[in-house]
Write a protein that holds these residues in place. Structure first.
Motif, PDB file in Angstrom:
ATOM      1  N   VAL A  43       0.724  -1.107   0.099  1.00 45.36           N
ATOM      2  CA  VAL A  43       0.070  -0.129  -0.002  1.00 45.36           C
ATOM      3  C   VAL A  43       0.876   1.336  -0.124  1.00 45.36           C
ATOM      4  CG1 VAL A  43      -1.784   1.176   1.469  1.00 45.36           C
ATOM      5  CG2 VAL A  43      -1.759  -1.240   1.195  1.00 45.36           C
ATOM      6  N   PRO A  44       0.568   2.119  -0.921  1.00 45.32           N
ATOM      7  CA  PRO A  44       1.347   3.210  -0.818  1.00 45.32           C
ATOM      8  C   PRO A  44       1.704   4.208   0.267  1.00 45.32           C
ATOM      9  CG  PRO A  44      -0.057   3.327  -2.848  1.00 45.32           C
ATOM     10  CD  PRO A  44      -0.317   2.177  -2.140  1.00 45.32           C
ATOM     11  N   PRO A  78      -9.277   0.833   6.212  1.00 48.91           N
ATOM     12  CA  PRO A  78      -8.359   1.205   6.732  1.00 48.91           C
ATOM     13  C   PRO A  78      -7.011   0.619   6.120  1.00 48.91           C
ATOM     14  CG  PRO A  78      -9.721   0.289   8.581  1.00 48.91           C
ATOM     15  CD  PRO A  78     -10.251  -0.001   7.118  1.00 48.91           C
ATOM     16  N   PRO A  79      -5.900   1.497   5.997  1.00 46.76           N
ATOM     17  CA  PRO A  79      -4.769   0.985   5.318  1.00 46.76           C
ATOM     18  C   PRO A  79      -3.947  -0.353   5.939  1.00 46.76           C
ATOM     19  CG  PRO A  79      -4.382   3.226   6.191  1.00 46.76           C
ATOM     20  CD  PRO A  79      -6.020   3.048   6.290  1.00 46.76           C
ATOM     21  N   THR A  80      -4.495  -0.321   7.183  1.00 48.19           N
ATOM     22  CA  THR A  80      -3.744  -1.333   8.037  1.00 48.19           C
ATOM     23  C   THR A  80      -4.298  -2.849   7.736  1.00 48.19           C
ATOM     24  OG1 THR A  80      -5.282  -0.998   9.856  1.00 48.19           O
ATOM     25  CG2 THR A  80      -3.074  -0.185   9.911  1.00 48.19           C
ATOM     26  N   VAL A  81      -5.421  -2.831   7.094  1.00 48.23           N
ATOM     27  CA  VAL A  81      -6.158  -3.965   6.683  1.00 48.23           C
ATOM     28  C   VAL A  81      -5.503  -4.414   5.461  1.00 48.23           C
ATOM     29  CG1 VAL A  81      -8.347  -4.958   5.660  1.00 48.23           C
ATOM     30  CG2 VAL A  81      -8.232  -3.488   7.650  1.00 48.23           C
ATOM     31  N   LYS A  82      -5.179  -5.951   5.396  1.00 48.05           N
ATOM     32  CA  LYS A  82      -4.494  -6.313   3.917  1.00 48.05           C
ATOM     33  C   LYS A  82      -5.381  -7.311   3.479  1.00 48.05           C
ATOM     34  CE  LYS A  82      -0.630  -4.788   5.999  1.00 48.05           C
ATOM     35  NZ  LYS A  82      -0.718  -3.240   5.300  1.00 48.05           N
ATOM     36  N   LEU A 153      -3.650   7.926  -4.609  1.00 48.68           N
ATOM     37  CA  LEU A 153      -2.029   7.719  -4.367  1.00 48.68           C
ATOM     38  C   LEU A 153      -1.844   6.767  -5.193  1.00 48.68           C
ATOM     39  CD1 LEU A 153      -1.528   8.122  -0.602  1.00 48.68           C
ATOM     40  CD2 LEU A 153      -1.237   9.716  -2.291  1.00 48.68           C
ATOM     41  N   GLY A 154      -2.530   5.467  -5.529  1.00 50.58           N
ATOM     42  CA  GLY A 154      -2.198   4.353  -6.363  1.00 50.58           C
ATOM     43  C   GLY A 154      -3.472   3.781  -6.501  1.00 50.58           C
ATOM     44  N   GLU A 155      -3.330   2.834  -7.547  1.00 49.99           N
ATOM     45  CA  GLU A 155      -4.501   2.047  -8.059  1.00 49.99           C
ATOM     46  C   GLU A 155      -3.840   0.552  -8.626  1.00 49.99           C
ATOM     47  OE1 GLU A 155      -7.076   2.077 -11.874  1.00 49.99           O
ATOM     48  OE2 GLU A 155      -6.944   4.066 -11.057  1.00 49.99           O
ATOM     49  N   SER A 156      -4.497  -0.350  -8.045  1.00 48.70           N
ATOM     50  CA  SER A 156      -4.271  -1.729  -8.464  1.00 48.70           C
ATOM     51  C   SER A 156      -5.429  -2.422  -9.231  1.00 48.70           C
ATOM     52  CB  SER A 156      -3.676  -2.487  -7.447  1.00 48.70           C
ATOM     53  OG  SER A 156      -3.042  -3.538  -7.617  1.00 48.70           O
ATOM     54  N   ILE A 157      -5.192  -3.115 -10.157  1.00 47.90           N
ATOM     55  CA  ILE A 157      -6.036  -3.685 -10.916  1.00 47.90           C
ATOM     56  C   ILE A 157      -6.214  -5.120 -11.159  1.00 47.90           C
ATOM     57  CG2 ILE A 157      -7.578  -3.973 -12.973  1.00 47.90           C
ATOM     58  CD1 ILE A 157      -6.929  -0.913 -13.590  1.00 47.90           C
ATOM     59  N   LEU A 158      -7.152  -6.046 -10.670  1.00 45.69           N
ATOM     60  CA  LEU A 158      -7.064  -7.532 -10.852  1.00 45.69           C
ATOM     61  C   LEU A 158      -8.301  -7.692 -11.902  1.00 45.69           C
ATOM     62  CD1 LEU A 158      -6.455 -10.407 -10.206  1.00 45.69           C
ATOM     63  CD2 LEU A 158      -8.203 -10.067  -8.124  1.00 45.69           C
TER      64      LEU A 158
END
Length: 162
Positions: A43-44, A78-82, A153-158
């Motif tokens: 995560v950025p 939350p950014p802490t969740v994975k 800040l960032g984007e991820s695609i699946l």
């Protein structure tokens, strides 16, 4: 460096990118229309919240053109969740603050459309945001996309195929 890339993956989606039937309306018995498990990595830095949008990007509009069909919207992650476990959608005991938005059926949660034919691509987009957007009571993809403009800040695609 590629290993540091913001990545979204699912242990349930095969290397060929196939979305299993149980995550669709074609699942059998009780194994039907369950949200798939998702995991993300790297995560950025500076991310304050994450948001997820899942669409059938090959959905036909009855009047003709291809119009993406929103299957799931999840915000305030939350950014802490994975990641999100299988069957996360619709559970009352969400991790504190996570909310599910309305899909194109106009209800909150994961709902994969019943497909007229196989071969549709489902695009899972995870956004890392520099803020927690104020989306009001009813969250929709349109409202989310408007609120996050200038905050990604960032984007991820699946992409998965069913």
């Amino acid at each position: 460096m590629a290993s540091e890339e913001f990545r979204l993956v699912s242990p349930a989606i095969s290397n060929e990118g196939k979305l299993p039937r149980k995550y669709t309306q074609e699942g059998q018995g009780a194994q039907r229309d369950i949200s798939p498990p998702l995991e993300w990595y790297n995560v950025p830095e500076g991310t304050k919240s994450l948001a997820l949008v899942v669409e059938d990007i090959d959905a036909p509009d009855p009047s003709g053109p291809i119009m993406p069909w929103t299957a799931w919207v999840v915000v305030d992650i939350p950014p802490t969740v994975k990641g999100l476990p299988e069957g996360f959608s619709g559970k009352e005991e969400h991790t504190v603050g996570i909310r599910e938005g309305h899909n194109d059926y106009k209800i909150p949660g994961w709902r994969c459309p019943k497909l007229p034919r196989h071969g549709h691509r489902f695009q899972f987009k995870l956004f890392a945001l520099d803020d927690k957007p104020d989306l009001g009571h009813t969250v929709t993809k349109e409202r989310l996309m408007e609120a996050i403009e200038g905050h990604v800040l960032g984007e991820s695609i699946l992409t998965a195929v069913f």
